[in-house]
Motif scaffolding. Structure first.
Motif, PDB file in Angstrom:
ATOM      1  N   PRO A 164       8.810  46.189  39.097  1.00 47.06           N
ATOM      2  CA  PRO A 164       8.110  45.360  40.059  1.00 47.06           C
ATOM      3  C   PRO A 164       8.838  44.048  40.311  1.00 47.06           C
ATOM      4  CG  PRO A 164       6.922  45.405  37.979  1.00 47.06           C
ATOM      5  CD  PRO A 164       8.052  46.361  37.859  1.00 47.06           C
ATOM      6  N   VAL A 165       8.885  43.646  41.596  1.00 47.55           N
ATOM      7  CA  VAL A 165       9.528  42.387  41.990  1.00 47.55           C
ATOM      8  C   VAL A 165       8.488  41.563  42.751  1.00 47.55           C
ATOM      9  CG1 VAL A 165      11.331  41.350  43.407  1.00 47.55           C
ATOM     10  CG2 VAL A 165      11.820  43.434  42.129  1.00 47.55           C
ATOM     11  N   PRO A 166       8.165  40.349  42.279  1.00 49.76           N
ATOM     12  CA  PRO A 166       7.200  39.530  43.001  1.00 49.76           C
ATOM     13  C   PRO A 166       7.785  38.995  44.307  1.00 49.76           C
ATOM     14  CG  PRO A 166       8.067  38.332  41.110  1.00 49.76           C
ATOM     15  CD  PRO A 166       8.661  39.703  41.066  1.00 49.76           C
ATOM     16  N   VAL A 167       7.036  39.148  45.385  1.00 44.31           N
ATOM     17  CA  VAL A 167       7.468  38.681  46.713  1.00 44.31           C
ATOM     18  C   VAL A 167       6.347  37.880  47.313  1.00 44.31           C
ATOM     19  CG1 VAL A 167       8.223  39.371  49.001  1.00 44.31           C
ATOM     20  CG2 VAL A 167       8.983  40.651  47.017  1.00 44.31           C
ATOM     21  N   ASP A 176      15.675  38.862  40.609  1.00 39.45           N
ATOM     22  CA  ASP A 176      15.708  37.658  41.432  1.00 39.45           C
ATOM     23  C   ASP A 176      16.476  37.921  42.728  1.00 39.45           C
ATOM     24  OD1 ASP A 176      15.121  34.860  41.869  1.00 39.45           O
ATOM     25  OD2 ASP A 176      17.279  34.512  41.551  1.00 39.45           O
ATOM     26  N   GLY A 177      17.607  38.622  42.628  1.00 38.72           N
ATOM     27  CA  GLY A 177      18.375  38.960  43.823  1.00 38.72           C
ATOM     28  C   GLY A 177      17.599  39.878  44.750  1.00 38.72           C
ATOM     29  N   ALA A 178      16.902  40.861  44.174  1.00 36.52           N
ATOM     30  CA  ALA A 178      16.089  41.774  44.978  1.00 36.52           C
ATOM     31  C   ALA A 178      14.966  41.017  45.675  1.00 36.52           C
ATOM     32  CB  ALA A 178      15.514  42.877  44.095  1.00 36.52           C
ATOM     33  N   ARG A 179      14.331  40.085  44.968  1.00 42.06           N
ATOM     34  CA  ARG A 179      13.252  39.290  45.568  1.00 42.06           C
ATOM     35  C   ARG A 179      13.762  38.510  46.771  1.00 42.06           C
ATOM     36  NH1 ARG A 179      12.030  34.301  45.659  1.00 42.06           N
ATOM     37  NH2 ARG A 179      13.528  33.733  44.069  1.00 42.06           N
ATOM     38  N   LYS A 180      14.932  37.886  46.628  1.00 34.93           N
ATOM     39  CA  LYS A 180      15.499  37.106  47.732  1.00 34.93           C
ATOM     40  C   LYS A 180      15.833  38.000  48.930  1.00 34.93           C
ATOM     41  CE  LYS A 180      17.286  33.432  44.802  1.00 34.93           C
ATOM     42  NZ  LYS A 180      18.461  32.840  44.182  1.00 34.93           N
ATOM     43  N   LEU A 181      16.407  39.184  48.665  1.00 35.67           N
ATOM     44  CA  LEU A 181      16.736  40.097  49.759  1.00 35.67           C
ATOM     45  C   LEU A 181      15.481  40.599  50.475  1.00 35.67           C
ATOM     46  CD1 LEU A 181      19.647  42.208  48.219  1.00 35.67           C
ATOM     47  CD2 LEU A 181      19.775  40.580  50.107  1.00 35.67           C
ATOM     48  N   ILE A 182      14.442  40.924  49.711  1.00 39.27           N
ATOM     49  CA  ILE A 182      13.192  41.387  50.320  1.00 39.27           C
ATOM     50  C   ILE A 182      12.579  40.276  51.166  1.00 39.27           C
ATOM     51  CG2 ILE A 182      10.829  42.140  49.841  1.00 39.27           C
ATOM     52  CD1 ILE A 182      11.989  43.589  47.344  1.00 39.27           C
ATOM     53  N   GLU A 183      12.582  39.050  50.660  1.00 45.89           N
ATOM     54  CA  GLU A 183      12.037  37.925  51.420  1.00 45.89           C
ATOM     55  C   GLU A 183      12.819  37.707  52.716  1.00 45.89           C
ATOM     56  OE1 GLU A 183      11.696  34.343  49.147  1.00 45.89           O
ATOM     57  OE2 GLU A 183      10.181  35.185  47.825  1.00 45.89           O
ATOM     58  N   GLN A 184      14.157  37.789  52.654  1.00 50.54           N
ATOM     59  CA  GLN A 184      14.973  37.632  53.858  1.00 50.54           C
ATOM     60  C   GLN A 184      14.662  38.727  54.871  1.00 50.54           C
ATOM     61  OE1 GLN A 184      19.023  37.577  52.490  1.00 50.54           O
ATOM     62  NE2 GLN A 184      18.911  35.464  51.775  1.00 50.54           N
TER      63      GLN A 184
END
Length: 79
Positions: free
Chosen positions: A76-79, A26-34
């Motif tokens: 895998p991280v959903p973005v 979840d943290g990785a997803r937020k960082l990738i989105e930012q």
């Protein structure tokens, strides 16, 4: 006699799901989105002065693509 004969095998990818990994994903997803939003904002800002002959902006944003998975070190991280 057991009710089922199905045996669960471990995830062959090695990226099992547990509460800690879920928090990391979840943290990785937020960082990738930012990072994606920041890169898009920089791109839009860089070309904001470019206009077509009729005065419209040369570069515009038209929505977004569907969610997809980005492979990371924790799976895998959903973005």
């Amino acid at each position: 006699m057991p009710e089922t004969t199905i045996t669960e095998l471990p995830d062959p990818s090695g990226f099992g799901s547990d509460p800690f990994t879920d928090v990391l994903r979840d943290g990785a997803r937020k960082l990738i989105e930012q990072a994606i939003h920041a890169e898009l904002a920089a791109l839009m800002n860089a070309f904001s002065g470019d206009k077509l002959e009729d005065g419209r902006a040369r570069l515009v944003r038209h929505g977004h693509l569907p969610e997809r998975d980005v492979m990371t070190g924790i799976g895998p991280v959903p973005v």
